[in-house]
Structure formats: structure tokens, C-alpha cells
Design a protein around this motif. Structure first.
Motif, short mmCIF file in Angstrom:
data_model
loop_
_atom_site.label_atom_id
_atom_site.label_comp_id
_atom_site.label_asym_id
_atom_site.label_seq_id
_atom_site.Cartn_x
_atom_site.Cartn_y
_atom_site.Cartn_z
N ASP A 89 0.83 -1.21 0.00
CA ASP A 89 0.00 0.00 0.00
C ASP A 89 0.86 1.26 0.00
O ASP A 89 1.94 1.28 0.60
N CYS A 91 0.37 5.74 0.17
CA CYS A 91 -0.53 6.87 0.37
C CYS A 91 0.20 8.17 0.08
O CYS A 91 1.41 8.29 0.31
N GLU A 158 -9.37 1.76 5.94
CA GLU A 158 -9.04 0.88 4.82
C GLU A 158 -10.13 0.91 3.77
O GLU A 158 -9.84 0.92 2.56
N LEU A 163 -7.57 0.71 0.80
CA LEU A 163 -6.33 0.04 1.17
C LEU A 163 -6.57 -1.44 1.45
O LEU A 163 -7.71 -1.89 1.56
N THR A 164 -5.48 -2.18 1.57
CA THR A 164 -5.56 -3.61 1.84
C THR A 164 -6.22 -3.86 3.20
O THR A 164 -5.84 -3.24 4.20
#
Length: 353
Positions: A89, A91, A158, A163-164
Motif C-alpha cells: 500500500d 498513500c 481501509e 487500502l488492503t
């Protein structure tokens, strides 16, 4: 996304850790590590946001302490949050600030002093937040159910940021979710390294030396533990290789005269299944010692031409931790719940004179 939350007494100690480089590393080590893994070990910390505070670590700590004095009842005025993204991930800066903003809102310190710091010395981005639990009105932010609140926050973020999805700690999961497989890449790698060293080692000292060459620090006392290059300590029992099991493997190899390079494990390796189970410590099957004794007896009674094949089967059996069946796991969990329930009843019941 994985989150941690702690409370403490020292603002200066917490802020120093977040803002400074790792003191145990020399300048040469920082440069070498940066070239090796492509990460930033020199000036690893970047401040993303200040809220109602400013300055260096000493000025920040003094400002935090001055406000904390508004409450005489709080013993641990420091809130320290750490949030790390899952493997793979990424960001943006704005998304990291959004995560930090959601965190301070969740723990009711948005209007208090806090500092958001990004660390760049790990493969996955992670941020640290140092916050003052005491506000300018003298009120103290609660720290109750902090782990549950952090886990709930991570699951919500998430979904919002795409996200994962990561499983929360086991105690916060439902019975169905506890059966979902969990995977710890760090422990999987550590377990494979232990197996490789055991295949080549001839004694416990030789095994320890090979593990040190592989980058681990081995600690032996009543049990055995391993510390990797990231200073993470894991007990051997959590990896399926307790000290007694390692000694049995080495003793079996010694008795059977196995030499380096002759060991071939033919049985299916159940270690991968074990590492995915949602338990750190699992009950051991009670018939494991008898299996070992029976296997040794079979080896002793075989002819010379059959010793090699029987020896390989024996050591393969030792390499496989006697993992419990799903029925044994359920029975053990039911027994634990039974004892916890009765312990609470005894405490409530008490004694009458």
C-alpha cells in the motif's frame, strides 16, 4: 493498516524518538543501509503537521508539559499513536494527513497539542502522532478501549481509502473471523531460516552460530528466542521450534550419524498451515513423545540398508511440529473459556465468615 496506541509520562522521550535518527546507528551504517535497501535512514523523520505547538524537541516537550499541568490527576499525559500501511500500500501526503486527522478525532485530541511525523526508514510508510491527553480546558482524553478503537479506526480507513484489508487482533474478532488464515511474513521467513540452519547444524552451538550468520541474535535461557535485524524478538515456541524440539532434532541427527547435505525431508511441511492459524501458542498433541520413541525404536531395529530412509523419516517427523486438529483447537478454547468463567464466579462468590 496496522495501528498501535500507548500512553506514557515523558513527552521529551517520545518526541525525541519520533524526530531523531536511531542513536545506535553510526553515520557509516546509515549510509550503508540506505544504499542496501534504498530507504532513508539519515534524517528519517519528516514532520507533516504541528497542531498548537512548534519548535525543536525541547521546546515542544516544554509546551506539552505546561498544558499537562492543567490537570493534576493524570499520571500519563502522553498519547503516542503509530499507524503503518500494509505491504504494497502507498498513500500520498494528503492521505497520510487524513489518516492522522481521523486518529486524533477518534481519540478526542483534535483540539489538543499534537505532532504528526512520517518515518522513512521502513519499506512501508508509517506515521507517528504524539498528542497531549490534556486539553487547554484541563480535560483529559480517555484511553479506555484504546486497542479496540484503534482497530475499528483502521478497518474504517481501509475501506475509505481503498487500502488492503487487515485482520484486527484476535480478541476483537468474531468466532467466524478467528478461523480466517493469518500470515506473518516475518515469522514465515524466520521459520524457514531456522529449518535451513537445523538441516546443516551438528550441535546447539553450531546451530546458534549459523543463525547468527543468517542475521539473528539467539537468546537461550529456559527456552529459546530469536531477534532479527529489525530488533523484533520472537519465541521459538511461536515458530514451532521450541528449545526442547531443537535439541531433539540435533540429538536424533547425532545418534543416527546424519552428515551435512544428506537430509531430505519427504513428508509434507505443515509449517505454512501453522503460521496462518490465528493462534500464537497452540496445544501440543499428547502422543508426540510416543511417536518419537517408536520412530527411534524402528530405526534401531532396521537393517543397515534401511537406516538412511528411516532416519530421514524420523527427522522429517521432528521437523513437523505436532499441530492440533481443528477439533483439538475448539476443545482447548472451550476449556479456557470454562476456566475463565469459573474463575470469575469464584471471585464474585467470595467467602463469608
Amino acid at each position: 493498516m496496522i495501528g498501535h496506541v500507548n500512553t506514557g509520562k515523558s513527552f521529551l522521550g517520545c518526541i525525541s524518538y519520533d524526530l531523531e535518527d536511531k542513536q545506535e546507528l553510526s553515520e557509516e551504517q546509515k549510509k550503508a543501509m540506505s544504499l542496501k535497501d534504498g530507504l532513508q535512514h539519515k534524517n528519517r523523520a519528516e514532520v507533516l503537521a504541528y497542531n498548537k505547538c512548534f519548535g525543536n524537541k525541547y521546546e515542544l516537550a516544554e509546551q506539552f508539559r505546561d498544558v499537562a499541568k492543567l490537570s493534576r490527576r493524570v499520571e500519563k499525559p502522553v498519547f503516542h499513536f503509530a499507524i503503518r500501511l500494509a505491504s504494497g500500500d502507498q498513500c500520498t501526503r494528503d492521505e497520510l494527513l487524513k489518516i492522522a486527522d481521523a486518529c486524533v478525532k477518534e481519540f478526542d485530541v483534535k483540539d489538543n497539542q499534537y505532532l504528526v511525523v512520517l518515518h522513512k526508514d521502513t519499506p512501508q510508510p508509517h506515521i507517528h502522532i504524539v498528542a497531549n491527553r490534556v486539553g487547554y480546558d484541563g480535560k483529559v482524553a480517555k484511553d479506555s478501549n484504546s486497542y479496540l478503537r484503534m482497530a475499528t479506526l483502521c478497518r474504517r480507513l481501509e475501506k475509505e481509502l481503498g487500502l488492503t484489508a487487515v485482520l484486527s487482533p484476535r480478541k476483537f474478532l468474531s468466532k467466524e473471523e478467528r478461523l480466517l488464515p493469518r500470515q506473518d511474513n516475518r515469522k514465515l521467513k524466520m521459520r524457514e531460516d531456522i529449518k535451513n540452519c537445523l538441516k546443516q547444524a551438528h550441535s546447539l552451538d553450531d546451530f546458534s552460530r549459523r543463525m547468527q550468520q543468517a542475521g539473528y541474535n539467539v537468546i537461550k535461557s529456559r527456552g529459546i528466542s530469536f531477534i532479527d535485524d529489525k530488533k523484533v524478538k520472537v519465541k521459538g515456541s511461536e515458530l514451532g521450534f521450541s528449545l526442547s524440539k531443537i535439541e531433539k532434532i540435533l540429538e536424533a541427527k547425532k545418534i543416527l550419524g546424519l552428515t551435512q547435505g544428506t537430509l531430505e525431508i519427504e513428508k509434507a511441511d505443515r509449517g505454512q498451515e501453522y503460521m496462518k492459524m490465528p493462534y500464537k501458542s497452540l496445544p501440543v498433541s499428547p502422543n508426540a513423545p510416543t511417536q518419537l520413541e517408536r520412530s527411534i525404536a524402528e530405526v534401531i531395529s532396521t537393517t543397515t540398508s534401511q537406516v538412511a530412509a528411516a532416519a530421514a523419516n524420523l527427522v522429517a517427523e521432528l521437523f513437523q511440529a505436532p499441530y492440533p486438529t481443528p477439533d483439538e483447537i475448539a476443545a482447548a478454547e472451550a476449556m479456557q473459556q470454562y476456566y475463565r468463567y469459573n474463575k470469575k464466579k469464584k471471585k464474585k462468590r467470595g467467602y463469608r465468615l
